[in-house]
Write an enzyme that holds these catalytic residues in place. Structure first.
Site, mmCIF file in Angstrom:
data_model
loop_
_atom_site.group_PDB
_atom_site.id
_atom_site.type_symbol
_atom_site.label_atom_id
_atom_site.label_comp_id
_atom_site.label_asym_id
_atom_site.label_seq_id
_atom_site.Cartn_x
_atom_site.Cartn_y
_atom_site.Cartn_z
ATOM 1 N N ASN A 1 -4.681 15.591 14.185
ATOM 2 C CA ASN A 1 -5.472 14.839 13.201
ATOM 3 C C ASN A 1 -5.995 13.495 13.718
ATOM 4 O OD1 ASN A 1 -3.139 13.366 13.089
ATOM 5 N ND2 ASN A 1 -2.676 13.780 10.936
ATOM 6 N N GLU B 1 5.044 -1.639 13.738
ATOM 7 C CA GLU B 1 4.255 -0.886 14.715
ATOM 8 C C GLU B 1 3.470 -1.820 15.646
ATOM 9 O OE1 GLU B 1 3.823 3.240 12.117
ATOM 10 O OE2 GLU B 1 2.092 1.921 12.271
ATOM 11 N N LYS C 1 -5.242 9.129 18.754
ATOM 12 C CA LYS C 1 -4.294 9.997 19.446
ATOM 13 C C LYS C 1 -4.994 10.727 20.612
ATOM 14 C CE LYS C 1 -1.789 10.748 15.091
ATOM 15 N NZ LYS C 1 -1.294 11.765 14.134
ATOM 16 N N TYR D 1 7.550 7.364 15.891
ATOM 17 C CA TYR D 1 7.665 8.297 14.765
ATOM 18 C C TYR D 1 9.112 8.452 14.281
ATOM 19 C CZ TYR D 1 2.793 9.910 14.887
ATOM 20 O OH TYR D 1 1.419 9.986 14.788
ATOM 21 N N HIS E 1 -3.886 7.593 13.928
ATOM 22 C CA HIS E 1 -2.716 7.082 13.208
ATOM 23 C C HIS E 1 -3.068 5.741 12.583
ATOM 24 C CE1 HIS E 1 1.367 5.716 12.304
ATOM 25 N NE2 HIS E 1 0.948 4.551 12.763
HETATM 26 P P1 DAT Z 1 0.191 10.080 8.592
HETATM 27 O O1 DAT Z 1 -0.225 10.205 10.038
HETATM 28 O O2 DAT Z 1 -0.943 10.398 7.664
HETATM 29 O O3 DAT Z 1 0.824 8.742 8.287
HETATM 30 P P2 DAT Z 1 2.866 11.222 8.494
HETATM 31 O O4 DAT Z 1 3.380 9.853 8.800
HETATM 32 O O5 DAT Z 1 3.451 11.945 7.331
HETATM 33 O O6 DAT Z 1 1.287 11.210 8.292
HETATM 34 O O7 DAT Z 1 3.049 12.159 9.765
HETATM 35 C C1 DAT Z 1 2.810 11.665 11.054
HETATM 36 C C2 DAT Z 1 2.081 12.700 11.845
HETATM 37 O O8 DAT Z 1 2.897 13.855 11.981
HETATM 38 C C3 DAT Z 1 0.796 13.222 11.203
HETATM 39 O O9 DAT Z 1 -0.298 12.388 11.431
HETATM 40 C C4 DAT Z 1 0.657 14.552 11.858
HETATM 41 C C5 DAT Z 1 2.083 15.021 12.019
HETATM 42 N N1 DAT Z 1 2.470 15.893 10.905
HETATM 43 C C6 DAT Z 1 2.709 15.555 9.639
HETATM 44 N N2 DAT Z 1 3.012 16.606 8.879
HETATM 45 C C7 DAT Z 1 2.970 17.681 9.725
HETATM 46 C C8 DAT Z 1 3.188 19.072 9.580
HETATM 47 N N3 DAT Z 1 3.514 19.602 8.407
HETATM 48 N N4 DAT Z 1 3.042 19.859 10.664
HETATM 49 C C9 DAT Z 1 2.708 19.349 11.871
HETATM 50 N N5 DAT Z 1 2.494 18.033 12.082
HETATM 51 C C10 DAT Z 1 2.615 17.208 11.023
HETATM 52 MG MG MG Z 2 2.642 7.958 8.862
#
Ligand code: DAT
Ligand code: MG
Length: 173
Positions: free
Chosen positions: A136, A150, A33, A73, A139
């Site tokens: 974080n 994807e 990212k 997303y 992805h």
């Molecule tokens: P991952 O990236 O581990 O697959 P995810 O698909 O649940 O996680 O979420 C996608 C992204 O969204 C994640 O990398 C960071 C952001 N995200 C997830 N939960 C969040 C939160 N509670 N607050 C802010 N950003 C969040």
């Molecule tokens: Mg995810």
């Protein structure tokens, strides 16, 4: 004699062919990212996937539009952080990649660590290299169906490169 030589070669070739097929079974989409790119973590992250033994089959640097980020997303569109997440993903260059190897979808997620860096184990990418869930750095596809979708969203089929890597015979029996 030449005949024996020929049959040995073709057997070795067949064995190698089968090995390549096994390694090609699974592909996943991985993206660094904008925060990971800006923080100079491209080589660190690519290096971890490389050292594990996975094979890079596609890579490009791209600044996604907000609409594209929203498509990526899509499953999170009802979440309160969705808008900020799409703004963030489209805020700068992203390194989009496809990695290949046995178990790469599930184990790629292990290398990445838990979604929140606060919960990621030390030794994982997020555990070692970042602090906050909304920054974080990486992805990774979360399952076989997501991986196919994807990869199809980010890459044209001709951008994926199938090749044999020299170390495959040492990674797969
Ligand atoms: P991952 O990236 O581990 O697959 P995810 O698909 O649940 O996680 O979420 C996608 C992204 O969204 C994640 O990398 C960071 C952001 N995200 C997830 N939960 C969040 C939160 N509670 N607050 C802010 N950003 C969040
Ligand atoms: Mg995810």
């Amino acid at each position: 004699m030449p005949q024996i030589h020929f049959s040995v070669c073709s057997a070795a070739y067949m064995a190698l062919d089968q090995t390549v097929e096994a390694a090609e079974l699974e592909r996943t989409f991985i993206a660094i990212k904008p925060d990971g790119v800006q923080r100079g973590l491209i080589s660190e992250i690519v290096g971890r996937f490389e050292r594990k033994g996975y094979k890079l089959v596609a890579i490009k640097l791209i600044v996604p539009t907000k609409e594209f980020a929203a498509q990526h997303y899509d499953d999170l569109s009802s979440r309160p952080f969705f808008d900020g997440l799409c703004d963030f993903l489209s805020s700068g260059p992203v390194v989009a990649m496809v990695w290949e190897g046995q178990g790469v979808i599930k184990y790629g997620r292990k290398l990445i660590g838990a979604t929140s860096p606060q919960a990621s184990e030390p030794g994982t990418i997020r555990g070692d290299l970042c602090v906050q869930v909304s920054r974080n750095i990486i992805h990774g596809s979360d399952g076989p169906e997501t991986a196919v979708n994807e990869i199809g969203l980010w890459f044209k089929p001709e951008e994926l490169v199938s090749y044999t890597k020299n170390d495959e015979k040492w990674l797969y029996e």
